[in-house]
Scaffold this active site. Structure first.
Site, PDB file in Angstrom:
ATOM      1  N   LEU A  82      10.189   9.573   6.861  1.00 22.79           N
ATOM      2  CA  LEU A  82      10.317   8.216   6.318  1.00 22.79           C
ATOM      3  C   LEU A  82       9.133   7.931   5.390  1.00 22.79           C
ATOM      4  O   LEU A  82       7.988   7.963   5.814  1.00 22.79           O
ATOM      5  CB  LEU A  82      10.310   7.215   7.486  1.00 22.79           C
ATOM      6  CG  LEU A  82      10.374   5.735   7.118  1.00 22.79           C
ATOM      7  CD1 LEU A  82      11.732   5.383   6.504  1.00 22.79           C
ATOM      8  CD2 LEU A  82      10.136   4.868   8.362  1.00 22.79           C
TER       9      LEU A  82
ATOM     10  N   LYS B 224       0.829  -1.226   0.000  1.00 26.23           N
ATOM     11  CA  LYS B 224       0.000   0.000   0.000  1.00 26.23           C
ATOM     12  C   LYS B 224       0.855   1.264   0.000  1.00 26.23           C
ATOM     13  O   LYS B 224       0.426   2.316  -0.479  1.00 26.23           O
ATOM     14  CB  LYS B 224      -1.017  -0.005   1.149  1.00 26.23           C
ATOM     15  CG  LYS B 224      -0.465   0.141   2.572  1.00 26.23           C
ATOM     16  CD  LYS B 224      -0.175   1.553   3.029  1.00 26.23           C
ATOM     17  CE  LYS B 224       0.587   1.573   4.335  1.00 26.23           C
ATOM     18  NZ  LYS B 224       1.100   2.893   4.717  1.00 26.23           N
TER      19      LYS B 224
HETATM   20  N1  LIG Z   1       4.183   6.407  11.595  1.00 30.81           N
HETATM   21  C1  LIG Z   1       3.108   5.688  11.371  1.00 30.81           C
HETATM   22  O1  LIG Z   1       1.981   6.211  11.397  1.00 30.81           O
HETATM   23  C2  LIG Z   1       3.218   4.222  11.083  1.00 30.81           C
HETATM   24  C3  LIG Z   1       4.421   3.642  10.732  1.00 30.81           C
HETATM   25  N2  LIG Z   1       4.493   2.307  10.442  1.00 30.81           N
HETATM   26  C4  LIG Z   1       5.747   1.684  10.061  1.00 30.81           C
HETATM   27  O2  LIG Z   1       6.624   1.649  11.177  1.00 30.81           O
HETATM   28  C5  LIG Z   1       7.984   1.689  10.735  1.00 30.81           C
HETATM   29  C6  LIG Z   1       8.698   2.796  11.519  1.00 30.81           C
HETATM   30  O3  LIG Z   1       8.061   4.001  11.175  1.00 30.81           O
HETATM   31  P1  LIG Z   1       8.046   5.282  12.112  1.00 30.81           P
HETATM   32  O4  LIG Z   1       8.141   4.941  13.540  1.00 30.81           O
HETATM   33  O5  LIG Z   1       6.893   6.081  11.682  1.00 30.81           O
HETATM   34  O6  LIG Z   1       9.408   5.970  11.633  1.00 30.81           O
HETATM   35  P2  LIG Z   1      10.194   7.162  12.325  1.00 30.81           P
HETATM   36  O7  LIG Z   1      11.047   7.750  11.262  1.00 30.81           O
HETATM   37  O8  LIG Z   1       9.262   8.036  13.072  1.00 30.81           O
HETATM   38  O9  LIG Z   1      11.124   6.421  13.407  1.00 30.81           O
HETATM   39  C7  LIG Z   1      12.104   5.475  13.018  1.00 30.81           C
HETATM   40  C8  LIG Z   1      12.648   4.806  14.267  1.00 30.81           C
HETATM   41  O10 LIG Z   1      13.607   3.829  13.848  1.00 30.81           O
HETATM   42  C9  LIG Z   1      14.829   4.089  14.549  1.00 30.81           C
HETATM   43  N3  LIG Z   1      15.957   3.665  13.729  1.00 30.81           N
HETATM   44  C10 LIG Z   1      16.376   4.195  12.558  1.00 30.81           C
HETATM   45  N4  LIG Z   1      17.482   3.560  12.136  1.00 30.81           N
HETATM   46  C11 LIG Z   1      17.773   2.616  13.068  1.00 30.81           C
HETATM   47  C12 LIG Z   1      18.769   1.631  13.185  1.00 30.81           C
HETATM   48  N5  LIG Z   1      19.732   1.500  12.282  1.00 30.81           N
HETATM   49  N6  LIG Z   1      18.755   0.823  14.279  1.00 30.81           N
HETATM   50  C13 LIG Z   1      17.792   0.939  15.201  1.00 30.81           C
HETATM   51  N7  LIG Z   1      16.789   1.841  15.137  1.00 30.81           N
HETATM   52  C14 LIG Z   1      16.781   2.664  14.074  1.00 30.81           C
HETATM   53  C15 LIG Z   1      14.821   5.583  14.806  1.00 30.81           C
HETATM   54  O11 LIG Z   1      15.739   5.947  15.808  1.00 30.81           O
HETATM   55  C16 LIG Z   1      13.367   5.759  15.215  1.00 30.81           C
HETATM   56  O12 LIG Z   1      13.159   5.324  16.531  1.00 30.81           O
HETATM   57  C17 LIG Z   1       7.929   1.924   9.223  1.00 30.81           C
HETATM   58  O13 LIG Z   1       8.138   0.710   8.563  1.00 30.81           O
HETATM   59  C18 LIG Z   1       6.520   2.420   8.986  1.00 30.81           C
HETATM   60  O14 LIG Z   1       6.027   2.065   7.694  1.00 30.81           O
HETATM   61  C19 LIG Z   1       3.391   1.518  10.505  1.00 30.81           C
HETATM   62  C20 LIG Z   1       2.183   2.041  10.867  1.00 30.81           C
HETATM   63  C21 LIG Z   1       2.011   3.423  11.197  1.00 30.81           C
HETATM   64  O1  LIG Z   2       1.232   2.880   7.567  1.00 32.47           O
HETATM   65  C1  LIG Z   2       0.740   3.901   7.975  1.00 32.47           C
HETATM   66  C2  LIG Z   2      -0.630   3.978   8.440  1.00 32.47           C
HETATM   67  O2  LIG Z   2      -1.263   2.741   8.486  1.00 32.47           O
HETATM   68  C3  LIG Z   2       1.509   5.157   7.969  1.00 32.47           C
HETATM   69  O3  LIG Z   2       1.571   5.576   6.673  1.00 32.47           O
HETATM   70  P1  LIG Z   2       2.781   6.508   6.194  1.00 32.47           P
HETATM   71  O4  LIG Z   2       4.046   5.750   6.494  1.00 32.47           O
HETATM   72  O5  LIG Z   2       2.532   6.713   4.738  1.00 32.47           O
HETATM   73  O6  LIG Z   2       2.677   7.774   6.990  1.00 32.47           O
END
Ligand SMILES: NC(=O)C1=CN([C@@H]2O[C@H](COP(=O)(O)OP(=O)(O)OC[C@H]3O[C@@H](n4cnc5c(N)ncnc54)[C@H](O)[C@@H]3O)[C@@H](O)[C@H]2O)C=CC1
Ligand SMILES: O=C(CO)COP(=O)(O)O
Length: 329
Positions: free
Chosen positions: A276, A190
């Site tokens: 990201l 997605k």
């Molecule tokens: N933000 C959202 O609304 C949602 C995000 N996701 C998924 O969750 C995953 C993480 O996304 P976010 O938390 O939003 O990203 P973010 O950019 O907010 O945070 C990334 C996290 O990963 C850590 N990180 C980065 N490189 C690292 C490494 N080499 N070793 C250990 N930790 C590391 C960072 O320090 C930070 O804690 C992604 O795959 C995203 O698709 C899934 C659902 C919702």
């Molecule tokens: O996966 C997500 C919501 O379900 C977050 O989407 P984005 O990473 O595109 O912000």
């Protein structure tokens, strides 16, 4: 049934912070591990993630930079970007007890190996139980306690059910499933479709075009899912259609907003605005995997070509509209 009372979250980014809040609200004892020293300090001192400003951590959440602290939990949520899942799980593997559930919460596929997140867990931590959490869930909404439903999948139904129970709070409702592949495949795919939808929005192509892109994007997700072993009902569920429609409809999705910037003519290098956008990394892998199984995915192909700098947006749109006419399926 097993109960998972101690939960660790690896990754104090936006989604990790939101999930830590959720687990704490669900009554679990929560440890939040962050690798980045500055963010870990901010989490400890200000009780706030630099990735999710304005959200104050629940008082009970313990912040650590020591992976061994996190490894003592009954179940761990792995909330780091997909492309760093392997090194994180590799470091964690010797520290956890056998049969500890490791729940991937990232949405992507590994470059080079074409591995899904739970395959990386199975390879790098063979004694663990791989699981996946995915669905339509923006970190900012979840952290604020807005109503959200997701899916948690594990091969063993009892484990999936116990994980869902552990994360269930008044506002966060996990459904459980044994279709691990289906759940992880929807979330990864997605993101690529959300970039395409964002391009449509940024180019001001109108609501009709956006609906067409979203619907045909879902057709691609289903084709890809069938080729890689997803169940059809999973693709029609929260982690498939649910997440796709959400992320193809609002700039709250970082992938959609990255696509919007591309549609407006911003360069690929700056369009993510430092955030990201996992679809950027997933698009070329998705395409390689589609080609390997002869799955027709024209939208994903166009997105991958745009991101590789091989096709401009207008030519991509023209290319999609001038394909030979065909029966709808
Ligand atoms: N933000 C959202 O609304 C949602 C995000 N996701 C998924 O969750 C995953 C993480 O996304 P976010 O938390 O939003 O990203 P973010 O950019 O907010 O945070 C990334 C996290 O990963 C850590 N990180 C980065 N490189 C690292 C490494 N080499 N070793 C250990 N930790 C590391 C960072 O320090 C930070 O804690 C992604 O795959 C995203 O698709 C899934 C659902 C919702
Ligand atoms: O996966 C997500 C919501 O379900 C977050 O989407 P984005 O990473 O595109 O912000």
């Amino acid at each position: 049934m097993t109960s998972f009372n101690k939960i660790a979250v690896l990754g104090g980014g936006a989604w990790g912070t939101a999930l830590a809040q959720t687990a704490a609200r669900a009554g679990r004892s929560v440890t939040l591990w962050e690798h980045d020293p500055a963010n870990a300090q901010h989490l400890s001192d200000k009780r706030e993630s630099v990735y999710l400003p304005g959200v104050t951590l629940e008082p009970s959440i313990v912040v650590t930079r020591d992976l061994a602290d996190a490894a003592r939990a009954d179940a761990l949520l792995l909330v780091v970007p997909a492309q760093v899942m392997r090194p994180v799980v590799t470091s964690l593997a010797p520290l956890i007890a056998a049969r500890t559930p490791l729940v991937a919460c990232a949405k992507g596929i590994e470059h080079g190996t074409h591995r899904f997140m739970t395959e990386i867990i199975a390879e790098c931590a063979p004694a663990a139980i791989p699981a996946i959490l995915s669905g339509p869930s923006f970190a900012a909404d979840v952290a604020r306690g807005l109503p959200t439903a997701v899916t948690i999948a594990a091969a063993d139904a009892a484990v999936a059910q116990a994980l869902a129970q552990a994360m269930n709070s008044g506002s966060f409702r996990p459904y459980h499933s044994t279709d691990v592949r289906g759940v992880e495949l929807g979330g990864a795919t997605k993101n690529v479709m959300a970039i395409a939808a964002g391009i449509v929005e940024g180019r001001k192509l109108g609501a009709s075009a956006l609906a067409a892109m979203t619907t045909r994007g879902f057709v691609e997700l289903v084709r890809f899912g069938k080729a890689y072993g997803a169940r059809i009902e999973t693709m029609h569920g929260l982690s498939g259609l649910g997440d796709l429609t959400m992320c193809c409809s609002t700039p709250q999705s970082r992938n959609f907003s990255f696509g919007m910037a591309l549609g407006r003519g911003e360069s690929i290098d700056t369009a993510a605005h430092g955030k990201l956008a996992e679809g950027y990394y997933t698009a070329p892998v998705l395409l390689e995997m589609a080609q390997a199984k002869h799955v027709d995915m024209p939208i994903s192909t166009a997105v991958a070509a745009i991101l590789a700098g091989k096709l401009d947006v207008d030519k991509a749109i023209e290319g999609l509209l001038t394909r030979p006419l065909k029966a709808e399926e």
